[in-house]
Design an enzyme around this catalytic site. Structure first.
Site, PDB file in Angstrom:
ATOM      1  N   ASP A   1     -10.224   3.509  -3.516  1.00 25.62           N
ATOM      2  CA  ASP A   1     -10.881   2.258  -3.115  1.00 25.62           C
ATOM      3  C   ASP A   1     -12.272   2.077  -3.718  1.00 25.62           C
ATOM      4  O   ASP A   1     -13.025   3.026  -3.885  1.00 25.62           O
ATOM      5  CB  ASP A   1     -11.020   2.224  -1.590  1.00 25.62           C
ATOM      6  CG  ASP A   1      -9.676   2.050  -0.917  1.00 25.62           C
ATOM      7  OD1 ASP A   1      -8.642   2.045  -1.616  1.00 25.62           O
ATOM      8  OD2 ASP A   1      -9.658   1.925   0.318  1.00 25.62           O
TER       9      ASP A   1
ATOM     10  N   ASP B   1       0.823  -1.208   0.000  1.00 31.31           N
ATOM     11  CA  ASP B   1       0.000   0.000   0.000  1.00 31.31           C
ATOM     12  C   ASP B   1       0.864   1.268   0.000  1.00 31.31           C
ATOM     13  O   ASP B   1       2.101   1.190  -0.047  1.00 31.31           O
ATOM     14  CB  ASP B   1      -0.931  -0.068   1.229  1.00 31.31           C
ATOM     15  CG  ASP B   1      -2.295   0.545   0.991  1.00 31.31           C
ATOM     16  OD1 ASP B   1      -2.424   1.376   0.086  1.00 31.31           O
ATOM     17  OD2 ASP B   1      -3.233   0.209   1.742  1.00 31.31           O
TER      18      ASP B   1
ATOM     19  N   GLU C   1      -0.908   1.739  -5.046  1.00 22.92           N
ATOM     20  CA  GLU C   1      -0.492   3.148  -4.961  1.00 22.92           C
ATOM     21  C   GLU C   1      -1.628   4.049  -5.423  1.00 22.92           C
ATOM     22  O   GLU C   1      -1.460   5.270  -5.451  1.00 22.92           O
ATOM     23  CB  GLU C   1       0.812   3.260  -5.758  1.00 22.92           C
ATOM     24  CG  GLU C   1       1.471   4.591  -5.879  1.00 22.92           C
ATOM     25  CD  GLU C   1       0.896   5.394  -7.036  1.00 22.92           C
ATOM     26  OE1 GLU C   1       1.197   6.590  -7.092  1.00 22.92           O
ATOM     27  OE2 GLU C   1       0.139   4.842  -7.866  1.00 22.92           O
ATOM     28  N   TRP C   2      -2.772   3.431  -5.756  1.00 22.03           N
ATOM     29  CA  TRP C   2      -4.028   4.120  -6.107  1.00 22.03           C
ATOM     30  C   TRP C   2      -3.966   4.901  -7.425  1.00 22.03           C
ATOM     31  O   TRP C   2      -4.819   5.731  -7.708  1.00 22.03           O
ATOM     32  CB  TRP C   2      -4.479   5.071  -4.982  1.00 22.03           C
ATOM     33  CG  TRP C   2      -4.305   4.534  -3.607  1.00 22.03           C
ATOM     34  CD1 TRP C   2      -4.722   3.321  -3.145  1.00 22.03           C
ATOM     35  CD2 TRP C   2      -3.639   5.173  -2.506  1.00 22.03           C
ATOM     36  NE1 TRP C   2      -4.372   3.173  -1.816  1.00 22.03           N
ATOM     37  CE2 TRP C   2      -3.711   4.296  -1.404  1.00 22.03           C
ATOM     38  CE3 TRP C   2      -3.003   6.410  -2.342  1.00 22.03           C
ATOM     39  CZ2 TRP C   2      -3.161   4.601  -0.158  1.00 22.03           C
ATOM     40  CZ3 TRP C   2      -2.462   6.718  -1.102  1.00 22.03           C
ATOM     41  CH2 TRP C   2      -2.541   5.818  -0.034  1.00 22.03           C
ATOM     42  N   GLY C   3      -2.911   4.677  -8.203  1.00 19.09           N
ATOM     43  CA  GLY C   3      -2.832   5.339  -9.510  1.00 19.09           C
ATOM     44  C   GLY C   3      -2.298   6.759  -9.461  1.00 19.09           C
ATOM     45  O   GLY C   3      -2.206   7.425 -10.495  1.00 19.09           O
TER      46      GLY C   3
END
Ligand code: GAL
Length: 389
Positions: free
Chosen positions: A203, A148, A181-183
């Protein structure tokens, strides 16, 4: 020169380690993860019951083999040697024993940590401990690491994830590396040789298209995948997040559409429901071999949105052997009769095809005539096209 030779060999040796394990994710990884349903409420009993349910439901045999513990599996401090410690209250037999249990069931062991100083739920992160942690995971028999991006301050994503990739490689156990890394730093542009998959968005939550701060429904995430197809392929997948299929906030049609479109995206198929309690309809959905075969097609092409308008979206995905998958989504709020005009696709599909309807499990004619289907709100038709001889 004599002095240079040892330096040169050191540089060559470290270059040899600077790589990821190839071939671990020739097709998108499949499994189950604790987070979407259980968040921090996880335990050894939950993992064991879930593993048994994955076997009994046919999920394991359909390909869902990675069982991934997300955040909250640790105690709040590292031990005096600096090692991470599984929470003995949640996992009394220890992490190695849990890995052994999963392996004994024909499943694989996945675990979570974070590239920052703390995980998103406040447990010890991996920063500065990458090599030590990678050795520990390897000693526990870990097969998959989700990593994460909380508490990373000003760290550079590319450098940070490369460090963990190198640490995993140096530890020597083949472990799928899943970047979360959520983009934010557009990993699709640089992570193909860093990770096997990378998250592309914030998320997911269990709704169709709601937006709740950082979390959104699957349709909002789907819209963000439109430009990303060209970056995905064997061993380097875009990850539009774990599935909410079967969870409360979705109608059955929305679960079916979510699953179908994740298959069209060649997305990692990581279930996020309570598989111990799923309905037989959801079990049948998640284990449908024809749908899974679209996701897992060896060509490894991510589908693209071919058409949007008139209350519908049509997605296409090139498959091996000249075949295609096509998925039409009713984006409207009411049932509608919606058409696919095959001739519009003739500039990239060659010739005519027979059509089969995967959710009906029946033939649906051929591409010589347009196909019109009645679809409930947010439902899909999922089709496989084979060249006509
Ligand atoms: C988020 C991540 C989620 C889940 C959560 C755990 O950053 O996107 O998938 O892992 O952290 O705290």
């Amino acid at each position: 020169m004599r002095k240079l030779i040892p330096l040169l060999s050191l540089a060559l040796a470290s270059a040899a380690f600077a790589q990821k394990f190839d071939g671990l994710a020739a097709t998108p990884p499949m499994g189950w993860n604790t987070w979407n349903t259980f968040a921090c409420d996880i335990s050894e009993a939950l993992i064991k019951e879930t593993a048994e349910a994955m076997i009994a439901s046919g999920m394991r045999d359909a390909g869902y083999v990675y069982v991934v513990l997300d955040d909250c599996w640790m105690v709040k401090e590292r031990d005096p040697d600096g090692d991470l410690v599984g929470d003995p209250a949640k996992f009394p037999s220890g992490m190695k024993a849990l890995g052994d249990f999963l392996h004994g069931k024909g499943l694989k062991f996945g675990i979570y940590n974070c590239a920052g100083t703390k995980t998103c739920a406040g447990y010890p992160g991996g920063r500065g401990h990458e090599y030590q942690d990678a050795r520990l995971y390897a000693s526990w028999g870990v097969d998959y690491l989700k990593y994460d991006w909380c508490s990373t301050g000003t760290a550079n994503a590319q450098e940070t994830y490369k460090t963990m990739r190198d640490a995993l490689h140096a530890a020597g156990r083949p472990i799928i590396f899943s970047m979360c890394e959520w983009g934010t730093a557009e990993p699709w542009k640089w992570a193909a040789d860093v990770a096997h998959l990378w998250r592309t968005t914030g998320d997911i939550i269990d709704c169709y298209d709601c937006i709740t701060g950082w979390s959104t429904g699957w349709k909002v995430i789907l819209d963000k995948q439109v430009e990303l197809a060209k970056y995905a392929g064997p061993d380097h997948w875009n990850d539009p997040d774990m599935m909410e299929v079967g969870n409360e906030g979705l109608t059955f049609a929305e679960s079916r559409a979510h699953f179908s479109l994740w298959c069209m995206l060649a997305a990692p198929l990581i279930a996020g429901n309570d598989v111990r309690k799923m309905t037989s309809e959801i079990r049948a959905l998640l284990t449908n071999r024809e749908a899974i075969a679209i996701d897992q097609d060896p060509l490894g092409k991510q589908g693209t949105r071919f058409y949007i308008g008139g209350g519908r979206e049509i997605w296409t995905k090139e498959l091996s052997n000249g075949e295609w998958a096509v998925c039409m989504l009713n984006t409207g709020d009411a049932p509608a009769d919606l058409a696919i005009e095959w001739e519009r696709m003739h500039y990239f599909m060659r010739g005519q095809y027979s059509v089969s309807d995967i959710w009906k499990g029946a033939a649906a004619g051929d591409t010589k005539k347009p196909l019109t289907v009645r679809l409930d709100s947010h439902d899909v038709v999922l089709l496989r096209l084979k060249p006509l001889k």
